[in-house]
Every structure is written in C-alpha cells, then in structure tokens.
Design an enzyme around this catalytic site. Structure first.
Site, PDB file in Angstrom:
ATOM      1  N   THR A  93       2.692  -1.946 -30.934  1.00  0.00           N
ATOM      2  CA  THR A  93       1.459  -1.783 -31.546  1.00  0.00           C
ATOM      3  C   THR A  93       0.238   0.023 -31.185  1.00  0.00           C
ATOM      4  O   THR A  93      -0.571  -0.113 -32.485  1.00  0.00           O
ATOM      5  CB  THR A  93       0.612  -2.542 -30.799  1.00  0.00           C
ATOM      6  OG1 THR A  93       1.361  -3.820 -31.482  1.00  0.00           O
ATOM      7  CG2 THR A  93      -0.639  -3.210 -31.608  1.00  0.00           C
ATOM      8  N   LEU A 147       4.947  -6.920 -35.003  1.00  0.00           N
ATOM      9  CA  LEU A 147       5.080  -5.124 -34.583  1.00  0.00           C
ATOM     10  C   LEU A 147       4.815  -4.989 -32.868  1.00  0.00           C
ATOM     11  O   LEU A 147       4.368  -4.421 -32.593  1.00  0.00           O
ATOM     12  CB  LEU A 147       3.352  -5.138 -35.051  1.00  0.00           C
ATOM     13  CG  LEU A 147       2.905  -3.510 -35.272  1.00  0.00           C
ATOM     14  CD1 LEU A 147       3.727  -2.661 -36.629  1.00  0.00           C
ATOM     15  CD2 LEU A 147       1.281  -4.264 -35.795  1.00  0.00           C
ATOM     16  N   ASP A 192      -0.480  -7.109 -36.926  1.00  0.00           N
ATOM     17  CA  ASP A 192      -0.006  -8.191 -35.786  1.00  0.00           C
ATOM     18  C   ASP A 192      -0.388  -9.245 -35.851  1.00  0.00           C
ATOM     19  O   ASP A 192       0.556 -10.344 -36.564  1.00  0.00           O
ATOM     20  CB  ASP A 192      -0.565  -8.197 -34.746  1.00  0.00           C
ATOM     21  CG  ASP A 192      -0.084  -7.234 -33.559  1.00  0.00           C
ATOM     22  OD1 ASP A 192       1.036  -6.755 -32.879  1.00  0.00           O
ATOM     23  OD2 ASP A 192      -1.031  -5.552 -33.630  1.00  0.00           O
ATOM     24  N   ASP A 218       8.565 -10.791 -33.179  1.00  0.00           N
ATOM     25  CA  ASP A 218       7.414  -9.834 -32.143  1.00  0.00           C
ATOM     26  C   ASP A 218       6.944  -9.371 -33.737  1.00  0.00           C
ATOM     27  O   ASP A 218       7.857  -8.419 -34.225  1.00  0.00           O
ATOM     28  CB  ASP A 218       8.296  -8.063 -31.786  1.00  0.00           C
ATOM     29  CG  ASP A 218       6.736  -8.120 -30.960  1.00  0.00           C
ATOM     30  OD1 ASP A 218       5.668  -8.029 -31.757  1.00  0.00           O
ATOM     31  OD2 ASP A 218       6.999  -7.267 -30.108  1.00  0.00           O
TER      32      ASP A 218
END
Length: 272
Positions: A86, A83, A51, A81
C-alpha cells in the site's frame, strides 16, 4: 477426496477471476486521482480507497460463491490481502503492488493467486496492464516464466519501508552482492521466481499471514521454500495469530545457505 479436490479447484478458479477484478479496482482508483489515504496504526501503515474497495469486492464475491468458506470438509481458510504494498501504491511505485488470495487446508498453504495490477505499466500508454499468477501444491505454478538468479550471486530482497537494526544485521550476515529494497511480500516472491533475487530476508515482525499465504504457495509449487527466521513452517489455520512475529526467510534455491547465516542474536530477538 475427489469432492475436496473439486471444491479446491472451483475456489482457485474463482480466486483467479476475483483477483483480476480487484486489480481493475486498484487501477481505477489511481486513474480517478483520489486515493483516500488513512493511517491504520502509523505513518508507514496505510490504507487507501483501493484497499477498502478491493477488500469488499473480494470478500463479497467469495462469500456469495462459498457461503461456508472456512469449513469445507475439514478446515479450508482463505487469506486475502486486497492491496499488498500500500505505501508503494501511494508513492507511485506501482510495480510493487499485488493483490493476494491464499488458500490453506489444515493450517498449510496449498493454493494461491497473485494479481499484479500494473504489470507491464512501464511499457508505454498502449501496453496491456496486469497479469495473474496462480499455483496449487502438487500441480504447479502458472502465469510467469520461471528463472534462476545469477549463479554464485547472493542478491537479497528485503523491506523498503519497515527496516530496523534486526533486518539490517540479518541482511548483512548473508554476505550480499546486492540488496533490493522493495515493497510487498508478493512482489518479493515474484523477484525470487523470476531470477531477480536469491533470497527474501525480513528479520522482523510486520508482515501478516495474508501477506505470505499466496506467495508461499507459488514459491513452494516451483521447488522453493518459505519459513520464519528460525526455519519453522508458517501455519495458516483460522485460530493462528495474524502477525508473522518471527519474520520471513524465503528462497527459490540454496535455502540452507541463507538459513545457516541468520545470526543467533536475530533468532533470539524474534519469538515464533
């Protein structure tokens, strides 16, 4: 106007290549074996090294190429975004994971890119991983084969890790033939456009504008519809609250059927 269109297509082209680079980062972090997991707000709201690195890569690349990104002509805003999915990423459910870059103009989602870092990962060790889907309203969506869900079937895709009574009640009201519980808003929209699901139903706060902006464009570009549970269009201007507090309802076809079955108790519980 021609100048605005040129800027938009430059931005979409950049987002396409940047999303692919972010997908490579996501795969590299898994390969290195250290996910660097931290809890943001709770045990189901996670952040990984992927991330953080992908976010840094995307934002720095966009800032370098478009230093006045939020104001071009009128209002052009990018929702990222790095990732999506997650929790599923940390659990090895890699086909749930996407990188999302959405572009909005005057509050409306108009262009989007979805990268699937692990697309084709189950095809074996020699398979080529990853694909990038992109779309622009009025132009179309590309990088996938559009497919309809089975006729007459109500197949609902919904959250895997953020369910509650409101979500369950709303899904049940759809009279589903099957329910797919998976991670990632991007992944759920891909299920709609590839005929694996009929409707994406998430009757709860939880997902954010960066989860829905890019997927909404892809869906709308092929004739689908995404709104909140009340049927309101989502707004993406830079002042809007990040949380989609009234949930998400999305379909490729037959939107009115699913919208008509949302229980009043659910609508009353979710404030736009």
């Amino acid at each position: 106007m021609a100048s605005s269109h040129t800027v938009l297509m430059r931005l979409v082209a950049s987002a396409y290549s940047i999303a692919q680079k972010a997908g490579t980062i996501v795969r590299r972090v898994i390969a290195e074996g250290d996910l660097g997991i931290v809890e943001k707000t709770c045990a189901t709201d996670l952040q990984t090294k992927a991330d953080r690195l992908a976010q840094m890569s995307i934002c720095s690349s966009l800032a370098r190429k478009f230093p006045k990104l939020t104001i071009i002509g009128e209002e052009l805003v990018v929702w990222v975004d790095p990732l999506d999915g997650t929790k599923e990423y940390t659990e090895g459910l890699l086909d749930n994971v996407t990188v999302l870059i959405g572009i909005a103009y005057e509050g409306k989602a108009i262009a989007g890119v979805i990268n699937q870092p692990y697309y084709n990962y189950q095809a074996g060790p020699d398979a080529t991983l990853g694909r990038t889907i992109w779309g622009v309203l009025g132009l179309g969506a590309f990088g996938f084969q559009l497919k309809e869900a089975p006729a007459g079937k109500h197949i609902i895709t919904t959250t895997r890790s953020h369910s509650n009574k409101l979500v369950t009640d709303c899904v049940t009201a759809m009279n589903p033939d099957d329910v797919l519980r998976v991670g990632g808003a991007g992944n759920k929209i891909i299920q709609l456009i590839e005929g694996k699901a009929s409707a994406y139903v998430f009757a709860s706060p939880g997902c954010k504008k960066w989860d829905t902006c890019a997927p909404e464009v892809i869906l709308h570009a092929v004739g689908g519809k995404l709104t909140d549970i009340h049927g309101n269009a989502l707004q993406y201007n830079k002042e809007v609250k990040h949380m989609n507090s009234a949930g998400v309802l999305a379909t490729l076809r037959d939107y009115d059927y699913y919208a008509s079955r949302v229980p009043e108790s659910v609508k009353n519980a979710l404030v736009p």
